[in-house]
Scaffold this active site. Structure first.
Site, PDB file in Angstrom:
ATOM      1  N   ASP A  69      -1.341   5.110   6.243  1.00  0.00           N
ATOM      2  CA  ASP A  69      -2.042   5.618   5.056  1.00  0.00           C
ATOM      3  C   ASP A  69      -1.443   5.210   3.918  1.00  0.00           C
ATOM      4  O   ASP A  69      -1.922   4.917   2.799  1.00  0.00           O
ATOM      5  CB  ASP A  69      -2.005   7.131   5.304  1.00  0.00           C
ATOM      6  CG  ASP A  69      -2.748   7.490   6.643  1.00  0.00           C
ATOM      7  OD1 ASP A  69      -3.361   6.753   7.210  1.00  0.00           O
ATOM      8  OD2 ASP A  69      -2.651   8.504   6.987  1.00  0.00           O
ATOM      9  N   GLU A  94      -7.585   1.958  15.319  1.00  0.00           N
ATOM     10  CA  GLU A  94      -7.334   3.239  15.265  1.00  0.00           C
ATOM     11  C   GLU A  94      -6.271   3.490  16.373  1.00  0.00           C
ATOM     12  O   GLU A  94      -6.384   2.805  17.500  1.00  0.00           O
ATOM     13  CB  GLU A  94      -8.555   4.136  15.673  1.00  0.00           C
ATOM     14  CG  GLU A  94      -8.639   5.321  14.868  1.00  0.00           C
ATOM     15  CD  GLU A  94      -8.741   5.240  13.342  1.00  0.00           C
ATOM     16  OE1 GLU A  94      -7.675   5.228  12.555  1.00  0.00           O
ATOM     17  OE2 GLU A  94      -9.841   4.597  12.639  1.00  0.00           O
ATOM     18  N   GLY A 124      -9.395  13.309   6.879  1.00  0.00           N
ATOM     19  CA  GLY A 124      -9.152  12.024   7.565  1.00  0.00           C
ATOM     20  C   GLY A 124      -8.936  10.993   6.326  1.00  0.00           C
ATOM     21  O   GLY A 124      -8.878   9.716   6.869  1.00  0.00           O
ATOM     22  N   LEU A 125      -9.086  11.405   5.190  1.00  0.00           N
ATOM     23  CA  LEU A 125      -9.223  10.346   4.162  1.00  0.00           C
ATOM     24  C   LEU A 125      -7.579  10.374   3.483  1.00  0.00           C
ATOM     25  O   LEU A 125      -7.404   9.802   2.544  1.00  0.00           O
ATOM     26  CB  LEU A 125     -10.046  10.379   3.029  1.00  0.00           C
ATOM     27  CG  LEU A 125     -11.401  10.556   3.547  1.00  0.00           C
ATOM     28  CD1 LEU A 125     -12.255  10.613   2.342  1.00  0.00           C
ATOM     29  CD2 LEU A 125     -11.656   8.925   4.300  1.00  0.00           C
ATOM     30  N   THR A 136      -3.593   2.074  16.732  1.00  0.00           N
ATOM     31  CA  THR A 136      -2.828   0.953  16.839  1.00  0.00           C
ATOM     32  C   THR A 136      -1.579   1.086  16.254  1.00  0.00           C
ATOM     33  O   THR A 136      -0.555   0.182  16.289  1.00  0.00           O
ATOM     34  CB  THR A 136      -3.770  -0.266  16.651  1.00  0.00           C
ATOM     35  OG1 THR A 136      -4.083  -0.095  15.164  1.00  0.00           O
ATOM     36  CG2 THR A 136      -4.663  -0.514  17.537  1.00  0.00           C
ATOM     37  N   ASP A 137      -1.423   1.818  15.089  1.00  0.00           N
ATOM     38  CA  ASP A 137      -0.157   1.757  14.283  1.00  0.00           C
ATOM     39  C   ASP A 137       1.166   2.144  15.172  1.00  0.00           C
ATOM     40  O   ASP A 137       1.926   1.408  14.893  1.00  0.00           O
ATOM     41  CB  ASP A 137      -0.227   2.729  13.094  1.00  0.00           C
ATOM     42  CG  ASP A 137      -0.459   4.210  13.201  1.00  0.00           C
ATOM     43  OD1 ASP A 137      -0.823   4.357  14.648  1.00  0.00           O
ATOM     44  OD2 ASP A 137      -0.585   4.791  12.536  1.00  0.00           O
TER      45      ASP A 137
HETATM   46  P1  ADP Z   1      -5.325  14.928   4.990  1.00  0.00           P
HETATM   47  O1  ADP Z   1      -4.315  14.019   4.419  1.00  0.00           O
HETATM   48  O2  ADP Z   1      -6.029  13.733   6.222  1.00  0.00           O
HETATM   49  O3  ADP Z   1      -6.333  14.834   4.225  1.00  0.00           O
HETATM   50  P2  ADP Z   1      -3.630  16.717   5.770  1.00  0.00           P
HETATM   51  O4  ADP Z   1      -3.646  17.963   6.371  1.00  0.00           O
HETATM   52  O5  ADP Z   1      -2.491  15.786   6.038  1.00  0.00           O
HETATM   53  O6  ADP Z   1      -4.812  16.237   5.736  1.00  0.00           O
HETATM   54  O7  ADP Z   1      -3.307  16.967   4.101  1.00  0.00           O
HETATM   55  C1  ADP Z   1      -4.250  17.930   3.670  1.00  0.00           C
HETATM   56  C2  ADP Z   1      -3.234  19.115   2.612  1.00  0.00           C
HETATM   57  O8  ADP Z   1      -2.766  18.332   1.574  1.00  0.00           O
HETATM   58  C3  ADP Z   1      -3.836  20.283   2.233  1.00  0.00           C
HETATM   59  O9  ADP Z   1      -3.667  21.366   3.303  1.00  0.00           O
HETATM   60  C4  ADP Z   1      -3.004  20.598   1.138  1.00  0.00           C
HETATM   61  O10 ADP Z   1      -1.856  21.260   1.421  1.00  0.00           O
HETATM   62  C5  ADP Z   1      -2.737  19.101   0.657  1.00  0.00           C
HETATM   63  N1  ADP Z   1      -3.364  18.810  -0.453  1.00  0.00           N
HETATM   64  C6  ADP Z   1      -4.309  17.792  -0.581  1.00  0.00           C
HETATM   65  N2  ADP Z   1      -5.113  17.824  -1.865  1.00  0.00           N
HETATM   66  C7  ADP Z   1      -4.594  18.719  -2.571  1.00  0.00           C
HETATM   67  C8  ADP Z   1      -5.060  19.185  -4.027  1.00  0.00           C
HETATM   68  N3  ADP Z   1      -5.676  18.632  -4.804  1.00  0.00           N
HETATM   69  N4  ADP Z   1      -4.368  20.440  -4.380  1.00  0.00           N
HETATM   70  C9  ADP Z   1      -3.394  21.116  -3.490  1.00  0.00           C
HETATM   71  N5  ADP Z   1      -3.202  20.568  -2.442  1.00  0.00           N
HETATM   72  C10 ADP Z   1      -3.529  19.536  -1.636  1.00  0.00           C
END
Ligand code: ADP
Ligand code: MG
Length: 386
Positions: free
Chosen positions: A176, A37, A128-129, A39-40
């Site tokens: 990622d 974590e 965080g996934l 480290t990237d």
């Molecule tokens: P993470 O990538 O860690 O899940 P992020 O904040 O980088 O968190 O990304 C989350 C964003 O991705 C959400 O706010 C939304 O804009 C978008 N998102 C993810 N999945 C969906 C989905 N199924 N439909 C619409 N938007 C999505």
């Protein structure tokens, strides 16, 4: 529902919405980071894997430069955008991810036409996934194929990073999308962030009688920006004082010398990165020789290092980790950038229910929002489904 059914249902829904069949359906997974974590961006090592939760996109190219996008995720209507004149910062909400990769490809002189897109993702948002990279990787895989650009995975990784960094404005690395694009079933992705060298490392928890539990604390990590920037700054300062290009070039044997050169806080930040890199290498070795049941202590040490030295944990993550351990997990750590998001707990199958119950109970007792707990397994990377 089988994947085949999912795929044809999605294609049928696309036809309903856009009035024509899609050119194809592509899928890209979210990821979990087993270890490695922060480290990237220090040009070090990470060991994530692609998970069995994915974003699927049905996509059809158009003969103009309009983009129309719809997500099956509640509350989002049809979004329309124009590819010509796209600029960093344009677009809103989730549409920035497909538009970002289209922009990044155009920026590499790929001739990207307009397209209609239907998204269906079961990667939990903001846990965080990397739900955002799942979308980006599915879309870039589709566009890479449909435009005939034929870019290699390493180039798609960089284009996706530009989409996030420049177009969306999120300061993320290459972990990622590397996991999402280059992952494989039953394998973790050992990635050298300096040169994108990848080695697939078997991670078959099930065969060892283990499950990897993800505990989504529901604590938003969206306020982490300031913390992330300051951690990066500390790492850069440490590297400069130690006279190296990046902290990747500092081995654990130099930590004693470093303690005489760095201020107390910078030393702790550097110590996390240096020991974490070492833990990734040890994890890879142990997975190869002894298997998943022997990496518990490394997961634990990683969490302690993030909690005490890098200071990116939070009470909910610490509770999830401590409770899982006392209820029978053999190793646990927060995963992802920190300040919220998820923890992982490597747990014997027979102990799974006990760990789940204990974590739910401890969160209720602490007055925290109920966590979401589920298992993940290493799954295939981005691919075309239909
Ligand atoms: P993470 O990538 O860690 O899940 P992020 O904040 O980088 O968190 O990304 C989350 C964003 O991705 C959400 O706010 C939304 O804009 C978008 N998102 C993810 N999945 C969906 C989905 N199924 N439909 C619409 N938007 C999505
Ligand atoms: Mg993201």
């Amino acid at each position: 529902m089988s994947t085949a059914t999912d795929t044809s249902v999605l294609a049928a829904r696309f036809q309903e919405v856009f009035g024509a069949a899609p050119d194809g359906v592509w899928q890209a997974p979210g990821r979990v980071n087993l270890i490695g974590e922060h480290t990237d961006y220090n040009e070090g090592f990470v060991l994530p894997f692609a998970i069995d939760k994915t974003a699927k996109v049905a996509l059809r190219v158009r003969d103009d430069s309009t983009v129309r996008m719809l997500s099956t995720f509640g509350g989002h209507g049809l979004v329309e955008a124009e590819l010509n004149g796209l600029e960093p910062g344009s677009g809103q909400g989730w549409s920035r991810y497909p538009l970002g990769v289209a922009w990044a490809l155009k920026d590499r002189d790929v001739n990207v036409p307009g397209f209609d897109l239907l998204l269906d993702s079961d990667v939990p948002l903001g846990a965080g996934l990397s739900s955002s990279h799942a979308i980006e990787c599915a879309v870039i895989s589709a566009l890479n194929e449909l435009t005939g650009a034929g870019l290699a995975a390493e180039e798609l990784v960089l284009a996706t990073q530009r989409a996030e960094n420049v177009f969306v404005g999120a300061p993320t690395g290459i972990m990622d999308q590397s996991a999402s694009l280059r992952g494989a079933k039953g394998q973790a992705v050992f990635l050298d962030c300096r040169d994108q060298h990848v080695e697939l490392v078997p991670f078959d928890a099930e065969a060892s009688g283990l499950v990897l539990l993800v505990i989504d604390t529901k604590v938003s990590h969206s306020h982490a920006d300031g913390g992330y920037a300051s951690r990066r700054a500390s790492c850069e300062l440490g590297a400069e004082i130690l006279g190296v290009k990046a902290l990747r070039d500092v081995g654990v044997e130099r930590l004693e010398e470093a303690s005489g050169l760095l201020d107390e806080t910078t030393l702790r930040r550097v110590r996390h990165v240096v020991t974490e890199n070492d833990r990734v290498l040890q994890t890879v070795e142990i997975l190869g020789t002894q298997g998943p049941a022997s990496i518990g202590a490394l997961l634990d040490a990683s969490h302690v290092s993030m909690r005490d030295d890098f200071e990116i944990s939070c009470p909910e993550l610490d509770l999830a980790v401590d409770t899982s351990r006392s209820a029978g997990a053999i190793g646990a750590r927060m995963t992802g950038g920190g300040f919220g998001g998820s923890a992982i707990a490597l747990t014997p199958v027979g102990q799974e229910q006990q760990v789940r119950d204990a974590v739910v109970r401890s969160f209720a007792e602490a007055g925290f929002t109920a966590p979401d707990i589920f298992t993940v397994t290493p799954a295939a990377g981005a691919r075309r489904l239909a």
